[in-house]
Design a protein around this motif. Sequence first.
Motif, PDB file in Angstrom:
ATOM      1  N   LYS A 122      45.191   0.451  24.943  1.00 52.28           N
ATOM      2  CA  LYS A 122      45.696   1.161  26.123  1.00 52.28           C
ATOM      3  C   LYS A 122      45.520   2.671  25.966  1.00 52.28           C
ATOM      4  O   LYS A 122      45.182   3.378  26.926  1.00 52.28           O
ATOM      5  N   ALA A 123      45.731   3.174  24.753  1.00 56.37           N
ATOM      6  CA  ALA A 123      45.660   4.617  24.514  1.00 56.37           C
ATOM      7  C   ALA A 123      44.278   5.190  24.802  1.00 56.37           C
ATOM      8  O   ALA A 123      44.162   6.315  25.297  1.00 56.37           O
ATOM      9  N   VAL A 124      43.230   4.435  24.484  1.00 59.82           N
ATOM     10  CA  VAL A 124      41.862   4.944  24.707  1.00 59.82           C
ATOM     11  C   VAL A 124      41.318   4.551  26.074  1.00 59.82           C
ATOM     12  O   VAL A 124      40.208   4.934  26.448  1.00 59.82           O
ATOM     13  N   GLY A 125      42.078   3.752  26.838  1.00 54.57           N
ATOM     14  CA  GLY A 125      41.650   3.377  28.182  1.00 54.57           C
ATOM     15  C   GLY A 125      40.735   2.179  28.244  1.00 54.57           C
ATOM     16  O   GLY A 125      39.944   2.041  29.190  1.00 54.57           O
ATOM     17  N   LEU A 126      40.840   1.276  27.260  1.00 50.44           N
ATOM     18  CA  LEU A 126      40.005   0.067  27.270  1.00 50.44           C
ATOM     19  C   LEU A 126      40.670  -1.002  28.130  1.00 50.44           C
ATOM     20  O   LEU A 126      41.696  -1.559  27.754  1.00 50.44           O
ATOM     21  N   GLU A 127      40.066  -1.290  29.266  1.00 46.90           N
ATOM     22  CA  GLU A 127      40.603  -2.280  30.198  1.00 46.90           C
ATOM     23  C   GLU A 127      39.930  -3.638  30.031  1.00 46.90           C
ATOM     24  O   GLU A 127      40.564  -4.684  30.175  1.00 46.90           O
ATOM     25  N   ASN A 128      38.623  -3.620  29.776  1.00 48.73           N
ATOM     26  CA  ASN A 128      37.839  -4.849  29.667  1.00 48.73           C
ATOM     27  C   ASN A 128      36.778  -4.711  28.587  1.00 48.73           C
ATOM     28  O   ASN A 128      36.275  -3.625  28.327  1.00 48.73           O
ATOM     29  N   ALA A 149      52.181  -9.886  13.505  1.00 48.62           N
ATOM     30  CA  ALA A 149      52.777  -9.535  14.794  1.00 48.62           C
ATOM     31  C   ALA A 149      52.773  -8.016  14.985  1.00 48.62           C
ATOM     32  O   ALA A 149      52.497  -7.515  16.086  1.00 48.62           O
ATOM     33  N   GLN A 150      53.063  -7.276  13.908  1.00 56.27           N
ATOM     34  CA  GLN A 150      53.042  -5.806  13.982  1.00 56.27           C
ATOM     35  C   GLN A 150      51.622  -5.305  14.236  1.00 56.27           C
ATOM     36  O   GLN A 150      51.412  -4.380  15.041  1.00 56.27           O
ATOM     37  N   ILE A 151      50.646  -5.900  13.572  1.00 52.96           N
ATOM     38  CA  ILE A 151      49.243  -5.519  13.744  1.00 52.96           C
ATOM     39  C   ILE A 151      48.807  -5.734  15.190  1.00 52.96           C
ATOM     40  O   ILE A 151      48.163  -4.871  15.804  1.00 52.96           O
ATOM     41  N   LYS A 152      49.171  -6.883  15.748  1.00 53.06           N
ATOM     42  CA  LYS A 152      48.783  -7.199  17.131  1.00 53.06           C
ATOM     43  C   LYS A 152      49.405  -6.203  18.113  1.00 53.06           C
ATOM     44  O   LYS A 152      48.756  -5.783  19.081  1.00 53.06           O
ATOM     45  N   ALA A 153      50.638  -5.818  17.857  1.00 47.55           N
ATOM     46  CA  ALA A 153      51.309  -4.862  18.735  1.00 47.55           C
ATOM     47  C   ALA A 153      50.617  -3.503  18.700  1.00 47.55           C
ATOM     48  O   ALA A 153      50.392  -2.868  19.743  1.00 47.55           O
ATOM     49  N   VAL A 154      50.255  -3.049  17.490  1.00 49.95           N
ATOM     50  CA  VAL A 154      49.558  -1.764  17.353  1.00 49.95           C
ATOM     51  C   VAL A 154      48.198  -1.836  18.041  1.00 49.95           C
ATOM     52  O   VAL A 154      47.774  -0.890  18.725  1.00 49.95           O
ATOM     53  N   ALA A 155      47.506  -2.968  17.888  1.00 49.58           N
ATOM     54  CA  ALA A 155      46.183  -3.132  18.506  1.00 49.58           C
ATOM     55  C   ALA A 155      46.266  -3.015  20.017  1.00 49.58           C
ATOM     56  O   ALA A 155      45.440  -2.328  20.653  1.00 49.58           O
ATOM     57  N   ARG A 179      47.876   9.728  18.934  1.00 51.81           N
ATOM     58  CA  ARG A 179      49.069  10.539  18.735  1.00 51.81           C
ATOM     59  C   ARG A 179      49.822  10.751  20.058  1.00 51.81           C
ATOM     60  O   ARG A 179      51.051  10.612  20.128  1.00 51.81           O
ATOM     61  N   GLN A 180      49.076  11.058  21.111  1.00 47.51           N
ATOM     62  CA  GLN A 180      49.698  11.312  22.419  1.00 47.51           C
ATOM     63  C   GLN A 180      50.404  10.073  22.969  1.00 47.51           C
ATOM     64  O   GLN A 180      51.369  10.184  23.723  1.00 47.51           O
ATOM     65  N   ASN A 181      49.912   8.890  22.588  1.00 42.99           N
ATOM     66  CA  ASN A 181      50.469   7.642  23.120  1.00 42.99           C
ATOM     67  C   ASN A 181      51.328   6.890  22.096  1.00 42.99           C
ATOM     68  O   ASN A 181      51.600   5.705  22.256  1.00 42.99           O
ATOM     69  N   CYS A 182      51.756   7.610  21.042  1.00 41.75           N
ATOM     70  CA  CYS A 182      52.681   7.070  20.041  1.00 41.75           C
ATOM     71  C   CYS A 182      52.136   5.843  19.316  1.00 41.75           C
ATOM     72  O   CYS A 182      52.892   4.942  18.936  1.00 41.75           O
ATOM     73  N   LYS A 239      48.965   1.136  10.472  1.00 39.19           N
ATOM     74  CA  LYS A 239      48.558   2.381  11.128  1.00 39.19           C
ATOM     75  C   LYS A 239      47.068   2.320  11.428  1.00 39.19           C
ATOM     76  O   LYS A 239      46.282   1.820  10.629  1.00 39.19           O
ATOM     77  N   MET A 240      46.698   2.838  12.593  1.00 38.32           N
ATOM     78  CA  MET A 240      45.296   2.854  12.991  1.00 38.32           C
ATOM     79  C   MET A 240      44.464   3.774  12.093  1.00 38.32           C
ATOM     80  O   MET A 240      44.905   4.871  11.742  1.00 38.32           O
ATOM     81  N   VAL A 241      43.266   3.312  11.764  1.00 42.56           N
ATOM     82  CA  VAL A 241      42.259   4.174  11.146  1.00 42.56           C
ATOM     83  C   VAL A 241      41.335   4.663  12.251  1.00 42.56           C
ATOM     84  O   VAL A 241      41.209   5.853  12.498  1.00 42.56           O
TER      85      VAL A 241
END
Length: 395
Positions: A246-252, A235-241, A113-116, A267-269
């Motif tokens: 990024k929102a949860v801080g997954l870098e690697n 394409a929409q799914i990939k963008a949301v993914a 929610r915080q990261n739209c 929408k994310m579950v």
Amino acid sequence: MANKKLLIVGASILQVPAIRKAKEMGLTVGVADYDPHAVGIQFADRYFNCSTLDKEGVLQAARTFRADGIMTMATDMPMRTIAYVCANMDLRGISEECALNCTDKIQMIRRFRQNCVPCPKFEEVSGQTDLEVAVGLIGFPCIMKPADNSGSRGVVLCRGQEDCFSEYEYSAGASRNGKILIEEYMTGPEVSVEVFAENGNAHILQITDKITTGAPHFVELGHSQPTRLTDDVCAQIKAVAGCACKAVGLENGPAHLEMIVTETGPKMVEMGARMGGDCITSHLVPLSTGIDMTEQTIRYALGLPLDLEPKLKKASAVNFLTARTGIISEIKNADLAYGIEGVKDIGFFKQAGDRSGEIKSSSDRIGFVVAQCDTVESAIAACRTAAEKIKIEVD
């Protein structure tokens, strides 16, 4: 990779593909599990008797083993343990903050929610006194689920206030911290997205279509790849993914994301900062793309170069086996099922003497059939034909 040591957190059937793959790669493999009879122990070089949730115990095991890397497959809560060990031994893995964001569903959806990041409306509930207010804000139907569990445990659809109050103890009982979420009920095709993040770049390896039991518990009964959704929706799914990672801080590292494609878009579950279960990343991804996600996860943990390029363009599917309520007396005809063209693997979670019953969570399923074909339709058909040949006798 000579003399490299990998510690795998957990030794259940979920971890066996990783243990076997690591041995194929020439690694020395240790496993940590509270159960001295766990099936994966027999395939490892060393066993440490400690819970996967025991941070200090696993840290001591990793130090004793002199692990060069640490990982797990398809289980959420041990990711907190792994992040703790990585932080204390300077090993490769997700941060402790990312681990919390991906294992506490309240924290997770707040980050979305915080990261739209598109996600359902939600309310946090800490006790029955909060429940009436929460469902009044969300409306009906709504989803009630524990804040920190997986495998559909404690998840239920509530069509009215009576459902919420009658099912509250079931959902809260599956929550380690006692908290639950009330979420907007989303409708539309359900997919999972298999991701491998590398230096902040989320590589989308595959999109998986799901078949579930539907209401009230939404337990997964089958998966297929690649998705049959349109290129525009993909394409929409990939963008949301990418935004969710990024929102949860997954870098690697690997990630498994679940979405509902609503009439207003995906929408994310929820998501896990680990490989997906249900044979998705251990079987379906390599069979459909040629990318061995298990091997790449091991290579990441050891600091080795990754290979995330697709090598195949095939279809794959898994069908989960169920049976009527009772005590399983015999499971037979797996050999006949293997004779179906395209069938690649068959496995069983339960055996003679175990109880079968209503499918309320993933742990209630009996086994699985995996197939690879040229088309999704053929792979699904092969799984179903094979499943029909397997006879599960119940008393």
